[in-house]
Design a protein around this motif. Structure first.
Motif, short mmCIF file in Angstrom:
data_model
loop_
_atom_site.label_atom_id
_atom_site.label_comp_id
_atom_site.label_asym_id
_atom_site.label_seq_id
_atom_site.Cartn_x
_atom_site.Cartn_y
_atom_site.Cartn_z
N LEU A 125 0.82 -1.21 0.00
CA LEU A 125 0.00 0.00 0.00
C LEU A 125 0.86 1.27 0.00
O LEU A 125 0.58 2.18 -0.78
CB LEU A 125 -0.96 -0.01 1.19
N PRO A 126 1.89 1.36 0.83
CA PRO A 126 2.74 2.56 0.75
C PRO A 126 3.37 2.74 -0.63
O PRO A 126 3.48 3.86 -1.13
CB PRO A 126 3.81 2.31 1.82
N ALA A 127 3.77 1.63 -1.26
CA ALA A 127 4.36 1.72 -2.60
C ALA A 127 3.33 2.16 -3.62
O ALA A 127 3.63 2.96 -4.52
CB ALA A 127 4.97 0.37 -3.00
N VAL A 128 2.10 1.65 -3.49
CA VAL A 128 1.02 2.05 -4.39
C VAL A 128 0.77 3.55 -4.27
O VAL A 128 0.67 4.27 -5.27
CB VAL A 128 -0.27 1.27 -4.08
N ALA A 129 0.67 4.03 -3.03
CA ALA A 129 0.41 5.45 -2.81
C ALA A 129 1.53 6.31 -3.38
O ALA A 129 1.28 7.37 -3.97
CB ALA A 129 0.25 5.71 -1.31
N GLU A 130 2.77 5.85 -3.23
CA GLU A 130 3.90 6.61 -3.76
C GLU A 130 3.90 6.62 -5.28
O GLU A 130 4.20 7.64 -5.92
CB GLU A 130 5.20 6.03 -3.23
N GLN A 131 3.54 5.50 -5.91
CA GLN A 131 3.45 5.45 -7.37
C GLN A 131 2.36 6.38 -7.88
O GLN A 131 2.54 7.06 -8.90
CB GLN A 131 3.18 4.01 -7.83
N LEU A 132 1.26 6.46 -7.15
CA LEU A 132 0.18 7.38 -7.53
C LEU A 132 0.63 8.83 -7.38
O LEU A 132 0.31 9.68 -8.22
CB LEU A 132 -1.06 7.11 -6.67
N ARG A 133 1.37 9.10 -6.33
CA ARG A 133 1.85 10.47 -6.11
C ARG A 133 2.84 10.88 -7.19
O ARG A 133 2.75 12.00 -7.75
CB ARG A 133 2.50 10.59 -4.73
N GLN A 134 3.76 9.99 -7.52
CA GLN A 134 4.75 10.31 -8.53
C GLN A 134 4.12 10.47 -9.92
O GLN A 134 4.63 11.23 -10.75
CB GLN A 134 5.83 9.21 -8.57
N ALA A 135 3.02 9.78 -10.14
CA ALA A 135 2.32 9.89 -11.43
C ALA A 135 1.45 11.13 -11.49
O ALA A 135 0.84 11.41 -12.54
CB ALA A 135 1.48 8.64 -11.68
N GLY A 136 1.36 11.87 -10.38
CA GLY A 136 0.55 13.08 -10.36
C GLY A 136 -0.94 12.83 -10.18
O GLY A 136 -1.76 13.71 -10.40
N VAL A 137 -1.29 11.61 -9.72
CA VAL A 137 -2.70 11.28 -9.54
C VAL A 137 -3.20 11.78 -8.19
O VAL A 137 -4.33 12.26 -8.08
CB VAL A 137 -2.90 9.74 -9.66
N ILE A 138 -2.38 11.66 -7.16
CA ILE A 138 -2.74 12.16 -5.83
C ILE A 138 -1.64 13.11 -5.35
O ILE A 138 -0.49 13.05 -5.83
CB ILE A 138 -2.93 11.02 -4.81
N GLU A 139 -2.00 13.98 -4.39
CA GLU A 139 -1.01 14.91 -3.84
C GLU A 139 -0.43 14.40 -2.52
O GLU A 139 0.77 14.51 -2.28
CB GLU A 139 -1.64 16.29 -3.63
N ASP A 140 -1.31 13.83 -1.66
CA ASP A 140 -0.89 13.39 -0.34
C ASP A 140 -1.03 11.87 -0.24
O ASP A 140 -2.14 11.34 -0.20
CB ASP A 140 -1.73 14.05 0.75
#
Length: 329
Positions: free
Chosen positions: A45-60
């Protein structure tokens, strides 16, 4: 004091709950649509969230992780390539990831392509893992456990949907299995008395029909002409096979010297079928090779509009050549 602390905690929980509810229901700050991103297999889950953040999908990342954990479905997030084509909330994003609504892409193999053209299409596709890029043709056949000596014509032309990151080996395996399925079905229902020893020879004929056909409705007639020639022991004399045998030496124009230069694929100098298919035939050409028209035709000449004039004898054929080719109309 304790009561006051409990009240403060309750208020804090209410505030946090409200903030999380607001976050879950507020559209993501996507810079543009569609937005694409890829979640790698085996990601926590932390890796998923980080991949989403790096892709510009989420901010936090922490807000999304909290939402996912509270949902109880964090462990069900699926890897793959995703596309957001409309404004999406974090809650909708989470549901999409849990359901595994990946964005399937496609690759198309065209009827009449050679194996080399297939390889180029695979190698330049940005969503495919290029495991065969440095393999020889023989190595690819070995990897796929294919017994034939040549790969030409063994893969079925069609649109194949893929998940980004799929290996080109898996795509070739699917295309080979599809061709084997269609060929076996057509071979089992073939007309009796055809001059083929096996289905591979029929596939070779189908590839010639594919390359000779300009008008789809003529495939059975073209098949009949070639099959009639085989039955009579006449040479096929088909230009596409000569061109295939020339390989890179073909300069775009077929010359008389090319028709006289012997290669295994020169059907002007050698009798019978060439040693392998010369291209990737479609289902209609395979069907025509195994269900030719009832015709006595032995010759055909292009009329210049994609169609052909068919003749039962050489005299009629020569007149057709004079009419449609040498006279230019």
């Amino acid at each position: 004091m304790i009561k006051r602390l409990i009240v403060v905690l309750l208020i804090a929980l209410l505030v946090m709950g409200g903030a999380l509810f607001w976050y879950a229901r507020t559209p993501l700050p996507l810079k543009s649509l569609p937005a694409e991103f890829t979640l790698m297999p085996g990601s926590s889950l932390p890796a998923v969230a980080e991949q989403l953040r790096q892709a510009g999908v989420i901010e936090d990342a922490w807000k999304f992780k909290l939402l996912a954990r509270l949902s109880g479905d964090a462990a069900r997030i699926k890897a793959g390539h995703y596309t957001l084509s409309r404004p999406t909330t974090p809650y909708e994003l989470l549901r999409k990831l849990i359901l595994g609504e990946v964005s399937l892409r496609e690759i198309v193999f065209i009827e009449g392509w050679t194996f080399q053209q297939m390889r180029v299409a695979l190698n330049i596709h940005p969503a495919i893992r290029h495991d065969t890029a440095k393999m020889t043709e023989a190595q690819i056949l070995t990897t796929l456990n294919i017994p034939e000596a040549r790969a030409e014509g063994l893969f079925f032309p069609a649109k194949y949907y893929i998940d980004p990151g799929n290996s080109d080996i898996s795509i070739l395996r699917r295309a080979y299995a599809t061709m084997q399925m269609h060929l076996a079905k057509e071979w089992a229902a073939r007309q009796p008395g055809l001059p083929y020893s096996n289905a591979y020879q029929a596939l070779t004929m189908a590839s010639i029909i594919e390359k000779e056909t300009g008008l789809a409705s003529e495939r059975p007639l073209i098949a009949a002409a070639f099959i009639n020639r085989l039955r009579k022991g006449m040479r096929l004399q088909t230009d596409p096979s000569v061109i295939y045998g020339m390989g890179s030496a073909f300069d775009g124009n077929l010359h008389k010297r090319d028709l006289l230069a012997d290669t295994p694929y020169n059907t002007y100098t050698r009798a019978g079928l060439p040693p392998s298919p010369i291209a990737m035939p479609g289902l209609d050409s395979i069907h025509a090779a195994l269900h030719p028209a009832l015709s006595q035709a032995l010759y055909f000449v292009s009329k210049g509009d994609g169609s052909h004039y068919f003749s039962d004898n050489l005299e009629e054929h020569n007149r057709a050549v004079m009419r449609y080719q040498k006279n230019g109309h």
